[in-house]
Scaffold this active site. Structure first.
Site, PDB file in Angstrom:
ATOM      1  N   GLY A   1       6.650   1.077   5.519  1.00 27.33           N
ATOM      2  CA  GLY A   1       7.538   0.153   4.817  1.00 27.33           C
ATOM      3  C   GLY A   1       7.542   0.374   3.310  1.00 27.33           C
ATOM      4  O   GLY A   1       8.596   0.326   2.668  1.00 27.33           O
ATOM      5  N   CYS A   2       6.373   0.634   2.751  1.00 27.18           N
ATOM      6  CA  CYS A   2       6.274   0.831   1.300  1.00 27.18           C
ATOM      7  C   CYS A   2       6.949   2.134   0.875  1.00 27.18           C
ATOM      8  O   CYS A   2       7.577   2.196  -0.186  1.00 27.18           O
ATOM      9  CB  CYS A   2       4.813   0.804   0.870  1.00 27.18           C
ATOM     10  N   THR A   3       6.845   3.152   1.715  1.00 24.14           N
ATOM     11  CA  THR A   3       7.509   4.421   1.424  1.00 24.14           C
ATOM     12  C   THR A   3       9.025   4.234   1.460  1.00 24.14           C
ATOM     13  O   THR A   3       9.744   4.648   0.543  1.00 24.14           O
ATOM     14  CB  THR A   3       7.084   5.506   2.430  1.00 24.14           C
TER      15      THR A   3
ATOM     16  N   ALA B   1      10.177   2.307  -1.657  1.00 22.22           N
ATOM     17  CA  ALA B   1      10.138   3.147  -2.866  1.00 22.22           C
ATOM     18  C   ALA B   1      11.247   4.191  -2.839  1.00 22.22           C
ATOM     19  O   ALA B   1      11.854   4.494  -3.873  1.00 22.22           O
ATOM     20  CB  ALA B   1       8.768   3.810  -2.992  1.00 22.22           C
TER      21      ALA B   1
ATOM     22  N   LYS C   1       0.830  -1.207   0.000  1.00 18.71           N
ATOM     23  CA  LYS C   1       0.000   0.000   0.000  1.00 18.71           C
ATOM     24  C   LYS C   1       0.866   1.260   0.000  1.00 18.71           C
ATOM     25  O   LYS C   1       1.736   1.420   0.849  1.00 18.71           O
ATOM     26  CB  LYS C   1      -0.913  -0.003   1.225  1.00 18.71           C
TER      27      LYS C   1
END
Length: 153
Positions: free
Chosen positions: A44-46, A49, A39
């Protein structure tokens, strides 16, 4: 069904953050890194990326393209990229067909709750579209550098 080493790059309809349609097979012209994340704009996704974006020039110099895929809408991906200054190519799998084809959509558990979601996973394909390496149940710290090292070897 999960992919296995030697399998061919699955295809499907994705949409870039700017609304442009994308076919992974049509974009295959050199090695390709495809990573899936649960998401946009979560911790974690930030971080993942940002790590891939920080190494974007190194991936480019190594001759590889990188695509990051989630089920977020293109508009949310555009906000995510702008908010965090991301340069990695973000793509939306709105109907989940690409997640299914890669075998990353499934049951997850967090805090005792079971739900369906995207497994954090990364795939490396050669220029002919053959899977040569995969990382499942990815831990974010150091992952982008590990993928870059695999691309360079």
């Amino acid at each position: 069904m999960a992919l296995a080493i030697g399998d061919t790059l699955p295809d499907g309809k994705l949409t870039l953050a700017d609304g442009t349609p994308l076919s992974l097979r049509e974009r295959l012209r050199r090695p390709l890194v495809v990573y899936f994340y649960p998401k946009a704009d979560t911790t974690g996704c930030t971080r993942e990326a940002q790590d891939f974006s920080a190494l974007a020039d190194d991936f480019e110099q190594s001759g590889a393209d990188v695509f990051a895929i989630s089920r977020d809408t293109p508009a949310k991906l555009a906000r995510f990229a702008e908010k965090h200054g991301l340069t990695v190519t973000l793509a939306s799998d709105g109907d989940g067909s690409v997640c299914e084809a890669f075998g990353v959509w499934g049951e997850k558990q967090m805090y005792g709750r079971t739900y369906m979601g995207i497994e954090r996973a990364t795939f490396l394909f050669d220029a002919n579209g053959r899977l040569i390496r995969e990382w499942r149940k990815v831990k974010v710290a150091g992952h982008a550098a590990d993928v870059l090292s695999a691309v360079q070897s």
